[in-house]
Write a protein that holds these residues in place. Structure first.
Motif, PDB file in Angstrom:
ATOM      1  N   GLU A   6       0.828  -1.200   0.000  1.00 45.86           N
ATOM      2  CA  GLU A   6       0.000   0.000   0.000  1.00 45.86           C
ATOM      3  C   GLU A   6       0.864   1.253   0.000  1.00 45.86           C
ATOM      4  O   GLU A   6       2.019   1.236   0.463  1.00 45.86           O
ATOM      5  CB  GLU A   6      -0.903   0.061   1.239  1.00 45.86           C
ATOM      6  CG  GLU A   6      -1.838  -1.105   1.426  1.00 45.86           C
ATOM      7  CD  GLU A   6      -1.320  -2.092   2.439  1.00 45.86           C
ATOM      8  OE1 GLU A   6      -2.154  -2.776   3.073  1.00 45.86           O
ATOM      9  OE2 GLU A   6      -0.089  -2.183   2.601  1.00 45.86           O
ATOM     10  N   GLY A   9      -1.040   6.953   2.129  1.00 45.31           N
ATOM     11  CA  GLY A   9      -1.590   7.449   3.380  1.00 45.31           C
ATOM     12  C   GLY A   9      -0.949   8.765   3.770  1.00 45.31           C
ATOM     13  O   GLY A   9       0.007   9.221   3.153  1.00 45.31           O
ATOM     14  N   TRP A  33     -10.402  -2.990   0.686  1.00 46.78           N
ATOM     15  CA  TRP A  33      -9.739  -2.093   1.637  1.00 46.78           C
ATOM     16  C   TRP A  33     -10.412  -2.276   2.989  1.00 46.78           C
ATOM     17  O   TRP A  33     -11.642  -2.245   3.090  1.00 46.78           O
ATOM     18  CB  TRP A  33      -9.861  -0.640   1.201  1.00 46.78           C
ATOM     19  CG  TRP A  33      -9.011  -0.269   0.047  1.00 46.78           C
ATOM     20  CD1 TRP A  33      -9.384  -0.140  -1.249  1.00 46.78           C
ATOM     21  CD2 TRP A  33      -7.608   0.027   0.080  1.00 46.78           C
ATOM     22  NE1 TRP A  33      -8.310   0.208  -2.028  1.00 46.78           N
ATOM     23  CE2 TRP A  33      -7.209   0.326  -1.235  1.00 46.78           C
ATOM     24  CE3 TRP A  33      -6.646   0.077   1.100  1.00 46.78           C
ATOM     25  CZ2 TRP A  33      -5.899   0.662  -1.571  1.00 46.78           C
ATOM     26  CZ3 TRP A  33      -5.347   0.408   0.769  1.00 46.78           C
ATOM     27  CH2 TRP A  33      -4.975   0.692  -0.550  1.00 46.78           C
ATOM     28  N   ARG A  35      -9.900  -1.172   7.358  1.00 47.75           N
ATOM     29  CA  ARG A  35      -9.243  -0.207   8.237  1.00 47.75           C
ATOM     30  C   ARG A  35      -9.412  -0.625   9.686  1.00 47.75           C
ATOM     31  O   ARG A  35     -10.368  -1.311  10.049  1.00 47.75           O
ATOM     32  CB  ARG A  35      -9.788   1.207   8.026  1.00 47.75           C
ATOM     33  CG  ARG A  35     -11.242   1.406   8.454  1.00 47.75           C
ATOM     34  CD  ARG A  35     -11.704   2.796   8.064  1.00 47.75           C
ATOM     35  NE  ARG A  35     -13.077   3.045   8.501  1.00 47.75           N
ATOM     36  CZ  ARG A  35     -13.765   4.132   8.167  1.00 47.75           C
ATOM     37  NH1 ARG A  35     -13.206   5.073   7.395  1.00 47.75           N
ATOM     38  NH2 ARG A  35     -15.013   4.284   8.593  1.00 47.75           N
ATOM     39  N   ARG A  42     -10.877  -4.508  13.069  1.00 42.79           N
ATOM     40  CA  ARG A  42     -10.707  -4.161  11.665  1.00 42.79           C
ATOM     41  C   ARG A  42     -12.042  -4.306  10.949  1.00 42.79           C
ATOM     42  O   ARG A  42     -12.757  -5.284  11.158  1.00 42.79           O
ATOM     43  CB  ARG A  42      -9.644  -5.053  11.037  1.00 42.79           C
ATOM     44  CG  ARG A  42      -9.232  -4.622   9.659  1.00 42.79           C
ATOM     45  CD  ARG A  42      -7.827  -5.084   9.298  1.00 42.79           C
ATOM     46  NE  ARG A  42      -7.614  -6.498   9.428  1.00 42.79           N
ATOM     47  CZ  ARG A  42      -6.446  -7.091   9.191  1.00 42.79           C
ATOM     48  NH1 ARG A  42      -5.391  -6.368   8.823  1.00 42.79           N
ATOM     49  NH2 ARG A  42      -6.325  -8.386   9.332  1.00 42.79           N
ATOM     50  N   VAL A  45     -14.109  -1.667   4.371  1.00 40.03           N
ATOM     51  CA  VAL A  45     -14.480  -0.338   3.895  1.00 40.03           C
ATOM     52  C   VAL A  45     -15.045  -0.401   2.477  1.00 40.03           C
ATOM     53  O   VAL A  45     -16.100   0.159   2.199  1.00 40.03           O
ATOM     54  CB  VAL A  45     -13.251   0.595   3.935  1.00 40.03           C
ATOM     55  CG1 VAL A  45     -13.569   1.920   3.278  1.00 40.03           C
ATOM     56  CG2 VAL A  45     -12.780   0.795   5.361  1.00 40.03           C
ATOM     57  N   ASP A  86     -12.523   8.750  10.197  1.00 38.55           N
ATOM     58  CA  ASP A  86     -11.896   7.923   9.180  1.00 38.55           C
ATOM     59  C   ASP A  86     -10.441   7.608   9.532  1.00 38.55           C
ATOM     60  O   ASP A  86      -9.785   6.823   8.836  1.00 38.55           O
ATOM     61  CB  ASP A  86     -11.928   8.621   7.814  1.00 38.55           C
ATOM     62  CG  ASP A  86     -13.333   8.777   7.266  1.00 38.55           C
ATOM     63  OD1 ASP A  86     -13.631   9.854   6.718  1.00 38.55           O
ATOM     64  OD2 ASP A  86     -14.122   7.821   7.390  1.00 38.55           O
ATOM     65  N   TYR A  90      -5.056   1.699   7.228  1.00 37.91           N
ATOM     66  CA  TYR A  90      -5.797   1.130   6.109  1.00 37.91           C
ATOM     67  C   TYR A  90      -4.994  -0.004   5.489  1.00 37.91           C
ATOM     68  O   TYR A  90      -3.805   0.158   5.201  1.00 37.91           O
ATOM     69  CB  TYR A  90      -6.099   2.198   5.071  1.00 37.91           C
ATOM     70  CG  TYR A  90      -7.241   3.092   5.476  1.00 37.91           C
ATOM     71  CD1 TYR A  90      -7.089   4.016   6.510  1.00 37.91           C
ATOM     72  CD2 TYR A  90      -8.479   3.011   4.848  1.00 37.91           C
ATOM     73  CE1 TYR A  90      -8.147   4.828   6.906  1.00 37.91           C
ATOM     74  CE2 TYR A  90      -9.538   3.807   5.231  1.00 37.91           C
ATOM     75  CZ  TYR A  90      -9.368   4.719   6.269  1.00 37.91           C
ATOM     76  OH  TYR A  90     -10.417   5.515   6.657  1.00 37.91           O
TER      77      TYR A  90
END
Length: 124
Positions: A6, A9, A33, A35, A42, A45, A86, A90
């Motif tokens: 990834e 971010g 995805w 998060r 977890r 999303v 949010d 992630y």
């Protein structure tokens, strides 16, 4: 072994946008995805199947968009109208080809491969 990496971010103010990317070393039948915020489980999303059908959690629907490149080896998550809630690590997840049926693309158990995560922090 499929590898997922990834990127993208960072820190942003509420109302801002970020775009996450996930590079996969091989094709997956479904990618998602997830998060995880501190002290929380977890959660799924967004996800995209190989036929490009997309799935979103209620908390991000209308604000986040999941997509893939043509080769389906790079996954994206465009995050708009970000909120402090949010804020989380992630993770990108992949589901390599399998005979098993896919039931719920937003559940962890559907995925076999995970990236290392990228932090998203949204300040108020």
């Amino acid at each position: 072994q499929v590898r997922l990496v990834e990127s993208g971010g960072g820190s942003v103010e509420a109302g801002g946008s970020l775009r996450l990317s996930c590079a996969a070393s091989a094709w997956n039948t479904c990618m998602g995805w997830f998060r995880q915020a501190p002290g929380k489980e977890r959660e799924g999303v967004a996800a995209i199947r190989s036929d490009r059908t997309t799935f979103y959690s209620d908390s991000v629907k209308g604000r986040f968009t999941i997509s893939q490149d043509v080769a389906k080896t790079t996954l994206y998550l465009q995050m708009n109208s970000l909120k402090p809630e949010d804020t989380a690590m992630y993770y990108c997840a992949g589901r390599p080809p399998t005979k098993d049926l896919l039931f719920n693309p937003l559940k962890e158990y559907e995925y076999k491969v995970w990236g290392q995560g990228t932090q998203v922090t949204v300040s108020s």
